[in-house]
Design a protein around this motif. Structure first.
Motif, PDB file in Angstrom:
ATOM      1  N   TYR A   1     -37.200 -18.765   8.044  1.00 18.61           N
ATOM      2  CA  TYR A   1     -37.072 -18.041   6.788  1.00 18.61           C
ATOM      3  C   TYR A   1     -35.591 -17.798   6.577  1.00 18.61           C
ATOM      4  O   TYR A   1     -34.809 -17.758   7.529  1.00 18.61           O
ATOM      5  N   TYR A   2     -35.198 -17.576   5.324  1.00 13.99           N
ATOM      6  CA  TYR A   2     -33.800 -17.343   4.988  1.00 13.99           C
ATOM      7  C   TYR A   2     -33.700 -16.094   4.132  1.00 13.99           C
ATOM      8  O   TYR A   2     -34.500 -15.886   3.214  1.00 13.99           O
ATOM      9  N   GLU A   3     -32.716 -15.244   4.442  1.00 13.83           N
ATOM     10  CA  GLU A   3     -32.473 -14.014   3.696  1.00 13.83           C
ATOM     11  C   GLU A   3     -31.195 -14.179   2.897  1.00 13.83           C
ATOM     12  O   GLU A   3     -30.165 -14.587   3.439  1.00 13.83           O
ATOM     13  N   CYS A   4     -31.255 -13.852   1.604  1.00 11.71           N
ATOM     14  CA  CYS A   4     -30.058 -13.909   0.769  1.00 11.71           C
ATOM     15  C   CYS A   4     -29.139 -12.762   1.182  1.00 11.71           C
ATOM     16  O   CYS A   4     -29.486 -11.595   1.019  1.00 11.71           O
ATOM     17  N   THR A   5     -27.983 -13.099   1.756  1.00  6.62           N
ATOM     18  CA  THR A   5     -27.048 -12.074   2.229  1.00  6.62           C
ATOM     19  C   THR A   5     -25.775 -12.001   1.386  1.00  6.62           C
ATOM     20  O   THR A   5     -24.982 -11.089   1.562  1.00  6.62           O
TER      21      THR A   5
ATOM     22  N   GLU B   1     -30.911 -29.279  -2.954  1.00  7.19           N
ATOM     23  CA  GLU B   1     -31.185 -28.552  -1.703  1.00  7.19           C
ATOM     24  C   GLU B   1     -30.022 -28.750  -0.715  1.00  7.19           C
ATOM     25  O   GLU B   1     -29.590 -29.870  -0.488  1.00  7.19           O
ATOM     26  N   PRO B   2     -29.519 -27.658  -0.107  1.00  4.54           N
ATOM     27  CA  PRO B   2     -28.477 -27.816   0.908  1.00  4.54           C
ATOM     28  C   PRO B   2     -29.081 -28.260   2.244  1.00  4.54           C
ATOM     29  O   PRO B   2     -30.297 -28.314   2.399  1.00  4.54           O
ATOM     30  N   THR B   3     -28.230 -28.552   3.218  1.00  2.00           N
ATOM     31  CA  THR B   3     -28.689 -28.767   4.587  1.00  2.00           C
ATOM     32  C   THR B   3     -28.776 -27.382   5.208  1.00  2.00           C
ATOM     33  O   THR B   3     -27.770 -26.681   5.334  1.00  2.00           O
ATOM     34  N   TRP B   4     -29.985 -26.974   5.557  1.00  2.02           N
ATOM     35  CA  TRP B   4     -30.218 -25.603   6.023  1.00  2.02           C
ATOM     36  C   TRP B   4     -29.826 -25.435   7.484  1.00  2.02           C
ATOM     37  O   TRP B   4     -30.192 -26.233   8.334  1.00  2.02           O
TER      38      TRP B   4
ATOM     39  N   VAL C   1     -30.670 -19.109  14.285  1.00  2.28           N
ATOM     40  CA  VAL C   1     -30.970 -17.747  13.845  1.00  2.28           C
ATOM     41  C   VAL C   1     -29.667 -16.953  13.780  1.00  2.28           C
ATOM     42  O   VAL C   1     -28.889 -16.933  14.725  1.00  2.28           O
ATOM     43  N   GLY C   2     -29.424 -16.343  12.627  1.00 10.11           N
ATOM     44  CA  GLY C   2     -28.197 -15.587  12.391  1.00 10.11           C
ATOM     45  C   GLY C   2     -27.113 -16.426  11.733  1.00 10.11           C
ATOM     46  O   GLY C   2     -26.128 -15.887  11.236  1.00 10.11           O
ATOM     47  N   GLY C   3     -27.289 -17.739  11.715  1.00 12.90           N
ATOM     48  CA  GLY C   3     -26.330 -18.634  11.064  1.00 12.90           C
ATOM     49  C   GLY C   3     -26.495 -18.566   9.557  1.00 12.90           C
ATOM     50  O   GLY C   3     -27.478 -18.013   9.043  1.00 12.90           O
ATOM     51  N   THR C   4     -25.534 -19.110   8.829  1.00 14.62           N
ATOM     52  CA  THR C   4     -25.599 -19.045   7.374  1.00 14.62           C
ATOM     53  C   THR C   4     -25.583 -20.424   6.733  1.00 14.62           C
ATOM     54  O   THR C   4     -25.107 -21.395   7.324  1.00 14.62           O
ATOM     55  N   THR C   5     -26.109 -20.474   5.524  1.00  9.11           N
ATOM     56  CA  THR C   5     -26.111 -21.678   4.696  1.00  9.11           C
ATOM     57  C   THR C   5     -25.551 -21.295   3.336  1.00  9.11           C
ATOM     58  O   THR C   5     -26.045 -20.361   2.702  1.00  9.11           O
ATOM     59  N   VAL C   6     -24.522 -22.008   2.895  1.00 11.06           N
ATOM     60  CA  VAL C   6     -23.988 -21.813   1.554  1.00 11.06           C
ATOM     61  C   VAL C   6     -24.803 -22.696   0.614  1.00 11.06           C
ATOM     62  O   VAL C   6     -24.948 -23.896   0.842  1.00 11.06           O
ATOM     63  N   ASP C   7     -25.335 -22.087  -0.422  1.00  7.96           N
ATOM     64  CA  ASP C   7     -26.207 -22.774  -1.373  1.00  7.96           C
ATOM     65  C   ASP C   7     -25.685 -22.432  -2.765  1.00  7.96           C
ATOM     66  O   ASP C   7     -26.014 -21.377  -3.312  1.00  7.96           O
ATOM     67  N   GLY C   8     -24.843 -23.288  -3.337  1.00  6.89           N
ATOM     68  CA  GLY C   8     -24.158 -22.947  -4.583  1.00  6.89           C
ATOM     69  C   GLY C   8     -23.224 -21.796  -4.300  1.00  6.89           C
ATOM     70  O   GLY C   8     -22.376 -21.876  -3.408  1.00  6.89           O
ATOM     71  N   THR C   9     -23.401 -20.677  -4.998  1.00  5.03           N
ATOM     72  CA  THR C   9     -22.583 -19.490  -4.709  1.00  5.03           C
ATOM     73  C   THR C   9     -23.354 -18.448  -3.906  1.00  5.03           C
ATOM     74  O   THR C   9     -22.802 -17.411  -3.546  1.00  5.03           O
ATOM     75  N   ALA C  10     -24.624 -18.713  -3.622  1.00  3.49           N
ATOM     76  CA  ALA C  10     -25.436 -17.813  -2.796  1.00  3.49           C
ATOM     77  C   ALA C  10     -25.266 -18.186  -1.330  1.00  3.49           C
ATOM     78  O   ALA C  10     -25.033 -19.345  -0.998  1.00  3.49           O
TER      79      ALA C  10
END
Length: 112
Positions: free
Chosen positions: A72-76, A85-88, A92-101
């Protein structure tokens, strides 16, 4: 004493008699619930994270990729998702940049 958790609800341990509360349908008795206790689990999947959509981190926003990967992913960081779709990140605890989110990886398994 710390709060105790079980499928079906949460409550605190009764320090005087060490009984579980039945709040929210949790097991009750003089010992912690075991595999002998009947437990009903209803899975509720998180919504799919939409493309080109604004998300906010002000409230807890949880989602999953279009192609599920077991996390699961939480918008932080608030922002708008990209059109593709980005490469997720699957740490756990890592981040994914998805556009500006920005989404933080959360485990999808609960250990009791």
């Amino acid at each position: 004493m710390a709060a105790r958790y079980w499928v079906g609800g949460t409550d605190t341990w009764n320090n005087s008699s060490t009984f579980w509360s039945t709040t929210d349908g949790g097991a009750s008795g003089s010992a912690a619930p075991t595999t002998a206790d009947t437990v009903n689990i209803t899975a509720k999947p998180a919504p799919t994270i939409a493309r080109s959509t604004s998300y906010t981190s002000a409230t807890t926003t949880i989602g999953t990729p279009a192609t599920g990967n077991g996390y699961y992913y939480e918008c932080t960081t608030s922002g708008t998702t990209a059109s593709t779709e980005p490469t997720w990140n699957t740490t756990v605890g890592g981040t994914t940049v998805d556009g500006t989110a920005v989404w933080t990886t959360r485990a999808s398994i609960i250990t009791i």
